[in-house]
Scaffold this active site. Structure first.
Site, PDB file in Angstrom:
ATOM      1  N   CYS A 139      51.286   3.738  -1.225  1.00  0.00           N
ATOM      2  CA  CYS A 139      51.218   4.321   0.129  1.00  0.00           C
ATOM      3  C   CYS A 139      50.981   3.273   1.220  1.00  0.00           C
ATOM      4  O   CYS A 139      51.152   3.564   2.394  1.00  0.00           O
ATOM      5  CB  CYS A 139      50.130   5.383   0.189  1.00  0.00           C
ATOM      6  SG  CYS A 139      50.460   6.756  -0.915  1.00  0.00           S
TER       7      CYS A 139
ATOM      8  N   HIS B 112      47.997   6.617   7.426  1.00  0.00           N
ATOM      9  CA  HIS B 112      48.747   7.183   6.296  1.00  0.00           C
ATOM     10  C   HIS B 112      48.320   8.632   6.105  1.00  0.00           C
ATOM     11  O   HIS B 112      47.132   8.943   6.012  1.00  0.00           O
ATOM     12  CB  HIS B 112      48.468   6.371   5.034  1.00  0.00           C
ATOM     13  CG  HIS B 112      48.928   7.061   3.793  1.00  0.00           C
ATOM     14  ND1 HIS B 112      50.184   7.625   3.688  1.00  0.00           N
ATOM     15  CD2 HIS B 112      48.304   7.325   2.619  1.00  0.00           C
ATOM     16  CE1 HIS B 112      50.301   8.188   2.499  1.00  0.00           C
ATOM     17  NE2 HIS B 112      49.176   8.020   1.831  1.00  0.00           N
TER      18      HIS B 112
ATOM     19  N   ASN C 215      52.194  14.311   1.901  1.00  0.00           N
ATOM     20  CA  ASN C 215      51.985  12.872   1.739  1.00  0.00           C
ATOM     21  C   ASN C 215      53.307  12.254   1.288  1.00  0.00           C
ATOM     22  O   ASN C 215      53.766  12.497   0.169  1.00  0.00           O
ATOM     23  CB  ASN C 215      50.888  12.643   0.684  1.00  0.00           C
ATOM     24  CG  ASN C 215      50.601  11.170   0.434  1.00  0.00           C
ATOM     25  OD1 ASN C 215      51.426  10.319   0.744  1.00  0.00           O
ATOM     26  ND2 ASN C 215      49.441  10.887  -0.134  1.00  0.00           N
TER      27      ASN C 215
HETATM   28  N1  ACO Z   1      45.052  24.567  -6.221  1.00  0.00           N
HETATM   29  C1  ACO Z   1      43.885  25.156  -6.537  1.00  0.00           C
HETATM   30  N2  ACO Z   1      42.865  24.471  -7.083  1.00  0.00           N
HETATM   31  C2  ACO Z   1      43.044  23.164  -7.326  1.00  0.00           C
HETATM   32  C3  ACO Z   1      44.254  22.501  -7.025  1.00  0.00           C
HETATM   33  C4  ACO Z   1      45.300  23.257  -6.459  1.00  0.00           C
HETATM   34  N3  ACO Z   1      46.481  22.728  -6.115  1.00  0.00           N
HETATM   35  N4  ACO Z   1      44.131  21.204  -7.372  1.00  0.00           N
HETATM   36  C5  ACO Z   1      42.894  21.047  -7.877  1.00  0.00           C
HETATM   37  N5  ACO Z   1      42.242  22.233  -7.850  1.00  0.00           N
HETATM   38  C6  ACO Z   1      40.870  22.522  -8.268  1.00  0.00           C
HETATM   39  C7  ACO Z   1      40.344  21.529  -9.270  1.00  0.00           C
HETATM   40  O1  ACO Z   1      40.730  21.855 -10.570  1.00  0.00           O
HETATM   41  C8  ACO Z   1      38.856  21.666  -9.052  1.00  0.00           C
HETATM   42  O2  ACO Z   1      38.392  22.799  -9.740  1.00  0.00           O
HETATM   43  P1  ACO Z   1      36.947  22.799 -10.450  1.00  0.00           P
HETATM   44  O3  ACO Z   1      35.961  22.565  -9.337  1.00  0.00           O
HETATM   45  O4  ACO Z   1      36.867  24.139 -11.085  1.00  0.00           O
HETATM   46  O5  ACO Z   1      36.990  21.636 -11.417  1.00  0.00           O
HETATM   47  C9  ACO Z   1      38.728  21.953  -7.569  1.00  0.00           C
HETATM   48  O6  ACO Z   1      40.013  22.415  -7.141  1.00  0.00           O
HETATM   49  C10 ACO Z   1      38.332  20.757  -6.755  1.00  0.00           C
HETATM   50  O7  ACO Z   1      39.173  19.683  -7.151  1.00  0.00           O
HETATM   51  P2  ACO Z   1      39.031  18.265  -6.495  1.00  0.00           P
HETATM   52  O8  ACO Z   1      39.966  17.295  -7.135  1.00  0.00           O
HETATM   53  O9  ACO Z   1      37.575  17.927  -6.457  1.00  0.00           O
HETATM   54  O10 ACO Z   1      39.533  18.606  -5.024  1.00  0.00           O
HETATM   55  P3  ACO Z   1      39.384  17.756  -3.728  1.00  0.00           P
HETATM   56  O11 ACO Z   1      38.683  18.526  -2.701  1.00  0.00           O
HETATM   57  O12 ACO Z   1      38.893  16.374  -4.016  1.00  0.00           O
HETATM   58  O13 ACO Z   1      40.896  17.652  -3.250  1.00  0.00           O
HETATM   59  C11 ACO Z   1      42.645  16.006  -3.230  1.00  0.00           C
HETATM   60  C12 ACO Z   1      41.859  16.997  -4.086  1.00  0.00           C
HETATM   61  C13 ACO Z   1      43.382  16.785  -2.169  1.00  0.00           C
HETATM   62  C14 ACO Z   1      43.626  15.254  -4.120  1.00  0.00           C
HETATM   63  C15 ACO Z   1      41.662  15.019  -2.561  1.00  0.00           C
HETATM   64  O14 ACO Z   1      40.767  14.528  -3.538  1.00  0.00           O
HETATM   65  C16 ACO Z   1      42.327  13.855  -1.906  1.00  0.00           C
HETATM   66  O15 ACO Z   1      43.022  13.989  -0.913  1.00  0.00           O
HETATM   67  N6  ACO Z   1      42.082  12.610  -2.393  1.00  0.00           N
HETATM   68  C17 ACO Z   1      42.551  11.396  -1.801  1.00  0.00           C
HETATM   69  C18 ACO Z   1      44.023  11.173  -2.007  1.00  0.00           C
HETATM   70  C19 ACO Z   1      44.419   9.827  -1.455  1.00  0.00           C
HETATM   71  O16 ACO Z   1      43.964   9.396  -0.420  1.00  0.00           O
HETATM   72  N7  ACO Z   1      45.294   9.091  -2.170  1.00  0.00           N
HETATM   73  C20 ACO Z   1      45.649   7.759  -1.781  1.00  0.00           C
HETATM   74  C21 ACO Z   1      46.955   7.702  -1.152  1.00  0.00           C
HETATM   75  S1  ACO Z   1      48.189   8.460  -2.115  1.00  0.00           S
HETATM   76  C22 ACO Z   1      49.015   7.204  -2.956  1.00  0.00           C
HETATM   77  O17 ACO Z   1      48.654   6.069  -2.965  1.00  0.00           O
HETATM   78  C23 ACO Z   1      50.239   7.557  -3.664  1.00  0.00           C
END
Ligand code: ACO
Length: 337
Positions: A116, A258, A288
């Site tokens: 990214c 980003h 994204n």
């Molecule tokens: N729908 C419903 N529930 C979901 C989904 C979904 N699509 N995906 C995950 N969940 C659930 C999980 O299973 C978890 O359930 P649990 O609590 O029962 O275990 C719960 O939702 C919370 O999951 P988290 O992973 O903790 O969710 P979070 O709030 O952290 O959001 C996300 C996930 C959106 C991926 C976030 O962590 C994020 O944006 N992270 C950073 C991403 C980033 O910056 N990446 C770098 C750039 S990308 C690249 O380089 C390619």
């Protein structure tokens, strides 16, 4: 005055197929409510089968050249740099094919892989080539088709990523000119490479496992661990580039980060003491798009009339590697095609 890369053209391209949260809720155990509150995404575009990253890159490249007032013909640029995580094939790079399809002649053309952060890395390389006098004009493209590497069994990554391409034309100019790219900061931390990766398909897997495992060919991300690192590294990188160019945070007219997650961008703005409305967000419409994210956001911000000539713009990105990077430029006022 010093010789500097100046932004001369800008273009974005999205494949036509819009994929809504509602559509994904029928395919995965997810909901519009979860996706919008956790990420800010309402819809994203996915390329139809048969459409490649190179196809999107050619469209964005055309638009950036047109926006710079350039015809796609040999000699108009000296170099094509394409940032992508989803090249058309592992070998050769996609950029030479994109250059050929844009009729740009026998120019230098290569891909950059920084996930990214790829577009900021590509900008840094292109602007250094211009500053050193090795190139007068460079087409820099960020293009991705993440829909081709998403695991259909992984609801988290499947709802986040979108396809698209954005491009800019950089040309040689002076550092006091509107559009000048004034500073760049780049960084990486390979100790955390496993947080965002495609485990298989490369030489390490072939050397250790023999036959590739199809399940390891998909993109994986440990989102929660990445979240805090994304905010920290983008904040530190932003501060580094601000120090380098001598700007204070309150002088930033628009932060174009980003588009990984709307919550990340809002948190970053808060940590920089920047009003939230100065952090541009278009993730709601595009998801994204990895290396395409920043040029697409720039094109959308420009089209929305949020950028005026002379405005101080700060770009910042974070991604797999881990990698991060920021760039400071003033706005020239090109109109995206
Ligand atoms: N729908 C419903 N529930 C979901 C989904 C979904 N699509 N995906 C995950 N969940 C659930 C999980 O299973 C978890 O359930 P649990 O609590 O029962 O275990 C719960 O939702 C919370 O999951 P988290 O992973 O903790 O969710 P979070 O709030 O952290 O959001 C996300 C996930 C959106 C991926 C976030 O962590 C994020 O944006 N992270 C950073 C991403 C980033 O910056 N990446 C770098 C750039 S990308 C690249 O380089 C390619």
């Amino acid at each position: 005055m010093a010789r500097t890369a100046v932004l001369a053209g800008l273009g974005g391209y999205l494949p036509p197929r819009r994929v809504t949260n509602e559509e994904l809720s029928e395919r995965f155990d997810t909901s519009d409510e979860w996706i919008t509150t956790r990420t800010g995404i309402r819809s994203r575009r996915w390329a139809d089968t048969g459409i490649s990253t190179g196809d999107l890159a050619v469209e964005a490249g055309h638009r950036a050249l047109k926006s710079a007032g350039l015809a796609p013909e040999p000699g108009v640029v000296d170099m094509v740099v394409l940032a992508t995580t989803t090249p058309d094939q592992p070998c050769p790079a996609t950029a030479p094919d994109v250059a050929a399809r844009l009729h740009l002649g026998p120019v230098a053309a290569f891909d950059i892989s920084a996930v990214c952060t790829g577009f900021v890395y590509a900008l840094a390389v292109a602007s250094a080539q211009i500053s050193a006098g090795h190139a007068d004009r460079v087409l820099v493209i960020g293009a991705e088709t993440y829909s081709t590497i998403l695991n259909p069994a992984d609801r988290t990554t499947s709802v986040i990523f979108g396809d698209g391409a954005g491009a800019v034309v950089l040309t040689a100019g002076e550092d006091d000119q509107p559009g000048a790219l004034l500073g760049v900061h780049l960084g990486s931390d390979g100790a955390h490479k496993d947080l965002i990766c495609i485990p298989g398909g490369g030489s390490r897997q072939r050397a250790t496992h023999g036959e590739p495992d199809p399940a390891e060919q998909y993109f994986t991300m440990q989102g929660k661990k990445v979240f805090a690192a994304a905010v920290n590294h983008m904040r530190q990188s932003t501060v580094s580039v601000l120090d380098a160019v001598g700007w204070t945070t309150d002088q930033i007219d628009l932060l174009v980060g980003h588009q990984a997650n709307a919550r990340i961008l809002k948190s970053l703005a808060r940590q920089l003491d920047l009003p939230e409305d100065r952090a541009f967000i278009n993730i709601d419409q595009v998801g994204n798009t990895s290396a395409a994210s920043i040029p697409l956001a720039l094109a959308d911000a420009c089209a929305a009339g949020l950028l005026a000539p002379g405005d101080r713009v700060l770009l910042t990105a974070f991604g797999g590697g881990l990698t991060w990077g920021s760039a400071a430029l003033t706005w020239p006022g090109p109109t995206p095609a």
